[in-house]
Motif scaffolding. Structure first.
Motif, PDB file in Angstrom:
ATOM      1  N   THR A 220       0.808  -1.215   0.000  1.00 36.02           N
ATOM      2  CA  THR A 220       0.000   0.000   0.000  1.00 36.02           C
ATOM      3  C   THR A 220       0.844   1.268   0.000  1.00 36.02           C
ATOM      4  O   THR A 220       0.309   2.359  -0.231  1.00 36.02           O
ATOM      5  CB  THR A 220      -0.937   0.029   1.220  1.00 36.02           C
ATOM      6  N   SER A 225      -4.350   3.378  -2.250  1.00 34.15           N
ATOM      7  CA  SER A 225      -4.968   2.577  -1.187  1.00 34.15           C
ATOM      8  C   SER A 225      -6.312   1.992  -1.620  1.00 34.15           C
ATOM      9  O   SER A 225      -6.656   0.873  -1.237  1.00 34.15           O
ATOM     10  CB  SER A 225      -5.140   3.416   0.080  1.00 34.15           C
ATOM     11  N   ILE A 229      -7.131  -1.972  -1.596  1.00 36.11           N
ATOM     12  CA  ILE A 229      -8.257  -2.581  -0.897  1.00 36.11           C
ATOM     13  C   ILE A 229      -9.062  -3.471  -1.845  1.00 36.11           C
ATOM     14  O   ILE A 229      -9.497  -4.559  -1.475  1.00 36.11           O
ATOM     15  CB  ILE A 229      -9.162  -1.488  -0.282  1.00 36.11           C
ATOM     16  N   TYR A 287     -12.410  -1.356   6.011  1.00 35.35           N
ATOM     17  CA  TYR A 287     -11.064  -1.360   5.434  1.00 35.35           C
ATOM     18  C   TYR A 287     -10.771  -0.036   4.734  1.00 35.35           C
ATOM     19  O   TYR A 287      -9.672   0.523   4.850  1.00 35.35           O
ATOM     20  CB  TYR A 287     -10.906  -2.522   4.448  1.00 35.35           C
ATOM     21  N   TYR A 291      -7.717   2.559   5.802  1.00 32.05           N
ATOM     22  CA  TYR A 291      -6.654   2.984   4.893  1.00 32.05           C
ATOM     23  C   TYR A 291      -6.662   4.508   4.726  1.00 32.05           C
ATOM     24  O   TYR A 291      -5.613   5.147   4.736  1.00 32.05           O
ATOM     25  CB  TYR A 291      -6.816   2.304   3.534  1.00 32.05           C
ATOM     26  N   ASN A 294      -5.422   6.137   7.933  1.00 28.06           N
ATOM     27  CA  ASN A 294      -3.970   5.988   8.052  1.00 28.06           C
ATOM     28  C   ASN A 294      -3.227   7.039   7.227  1.00 28.06           C
ATOM     29  O   ASN A 294      -2.200   7.578   7.646  1.00 28.06           O
ATOM     30  CB  ASN A 294      -3.530   4.594   7.589  1.00 28.06           C
ATOM     31  N   SER A 295      -3.748   7.315   6.025  1.00 28.90           N
ATOM     32  CA  SER A 295      -3.082   8.271   5.143  1.00 28.90           C
ATOM     33  C   SER A 295      -3.178   9.703   5.679  1.00 28.90           C
ATOM     34  O   SER A 295      -2.376  10.558   5.315  1.00 28.90           O
ATOM     35  CB  SER A 295      -3.687   8.199   3.738  1.00 28.90           C
ATOM     36  N   ALA A 299       0.018   5.863   9.970  1.00 28.60           N
ATOM     37  CA  ALA A 299      -0.309   4.449  10.159  1.00 28.60           C
ATOM     38  C   ALA A 299      -0.365   4.064  11.632  1.00 28.60           C
ATOM     39  O   ALA A 299      -1.215   3.274  12.052  1.00 28.60           O
ATOM     40  CB  ALA A 299       0.712   3.574   9.428  1.00 28.60           C
TER      41      ALA A 299
END
Length: 369
Positions: A220, A225, A229, A287, A291, A294-295, A299
């Motif tokens: 990733t 992302s 996924i 999910y 993601y 996190n971006s 993370a």
């Protein structure tokens, strides 16, 4: 002139820091939302496996199925149906975003291959173990599977020589202590039959997801992302459906035709598929939110926020299945709720120093002032 320039610079820096702070808060909110959606995915999946033909399979007469088929083959099938639905939602989303062509092209690249490998671990192995554990021991297994960040940190140290400092070790110790607190409820005469084995199987799910997190982190970092996924969900759904379920049917049932018949019945059971479609959507959104979060917030912090599903999972199962569905056995001992909250704190410590949250806030406020 100098004073005007200094004022403009100060205002610009203040606006930039405010924008950065808002961006971080939004990322945290999205990552927290992923944990909530994972809780609803768990609840709707379990509900779906009580409706339609699933009600006959898990019923008193068990439709003539053996105990081993009910436990493992149906567990794998439930995971396969959910992940397939989730893959359909992911492909629909990629098509809507105009990224279907990118998805197909990425399958041939090295990062795409890494994502496929990660999905093979997290899909057929971990997802099936998670569903089997849920059916055997109930929502008590959800905090156990939330050990995956701690396991991921340990595996990252072993496999990729990643740093594992004292703070992270403390967080891992807290998570392990929490899992023992939860596991203690499966010991003794009052524990339901199969709970201890279900908790052990939940550890397999945590191990697989921890390993998947290590591997998928590479993939990733090099591809979009949203594409990652889609690759993950499509691979997980197809591998479960075309590899694991037939294999279990061959080894534990009456052959591949047996598992094929079960699969057809599962996908044509409208009363159940409504809930599987909903659980697949919740899994995909979970999910996706993880993601995206996190971006935006990093993370480490995103992992900690997503780890709140150790609380949201049992809570959503209690609400959807226990309160609304009126099913018995979905209330949890007080020690489990305490352990789930403690594990969330342990995950946060693994991901980051909690004091940094307050430091960032103070710095942002000082810069704005």
């Amino acid at each position: 002139m100098e004073e005007v320039s200094r004022t403009i610079t100060s205002e610009t820096i203040g606006a930039k820091n405010k924008l950065k702070g808002n961006f971080l808060k939004k990322g945290i909110s999205i990552a927290l939302f992923s944990g909530l959606m994972y809780g609803f995915y768990s609840a709707f999946l379990t509900l779906g496996m009580t409706k339609g033909v699933w009600g006959d399979w898990y019923g008193v007469n068990a439709a003539g199925l053996s105990a081993i088929v009910i436990t493992y083959v149906l567990g794998a099938l439930g995971s396969a149906v959910n992940d397939t639905c989730s893959a359909v939602w992911a492909i629909i989303y990629a098509t809507f975003k105009g990224k279907l062509g990118d998805f197909l092209r990425c399958l041939k690249t090295k990062p795409g291959t890494v994502m496929i490998f990660a999905a093979l671990i997290g899909g057929p192995i971990s997802s099936t173990a998670y569903v089997v554990a849920l059916q055997m021991a109930g929502s008590i297994v959800i905090p156990i599977t939330a050990l995956c960040p701690a396991i991921g940190a340990i595996l990252g140290r072993i496999l990729f020589k990643q740093k594992l400092n004292k703070r992270m070790m403390l967080g891992i110790s807290i998570c392990v202590l929490s899992s023992f607190m939860i596991g203690s409820t499966s010991i003794g005469g009052d524990a339901p039959k199969g709970m201890f084995l279900g908790i052990c199987i939940a550890f397999i799910a945590a191990l697989g997801w921890g390993f998947e997190g290590c591997v998928a982190g590479y993939g990733t970092s090099m591809i979009d992302s949203e594409i990652g996924i889609t690759i993950r969900q499509a691979t997980s759904g197809l591998s479960n459906l075309l590899i694991l379920v037939p294999l279990f049917g061959l080894l534990l049932g009456d052959g591949i035709k047996f598992s094929t018949d079960l699969t057809i019945q599962a996908f044509t059971s409208g009363a159940a598929m409504i809930w599987f479609a909903l659980s697949g959507l919740c899994a995909f959104v979970s999910y996706m939110s993880w993601y995206n979060g996190n971006s935006m917030c990093g993370a480490a912090l995103g992992m900690a926020c997503n780890g709140t599903y150790s609380f949201w999972g049992p809570f959503c199962c209690w609400i959807v299945l226990g309160v609304i569905g009126g099913m018995e056995g979905w209330t949890l001992p007080t020690i489990v709720w305490i352990a789930a909250l403690l594990m969330m704190f342990g995950i946060l410590i693994i991901a980051m120093n909690p004091i940094d949250l307050f430091r960032k806030k103070e710095i942002a406020e000082n810069d704005v002032a």
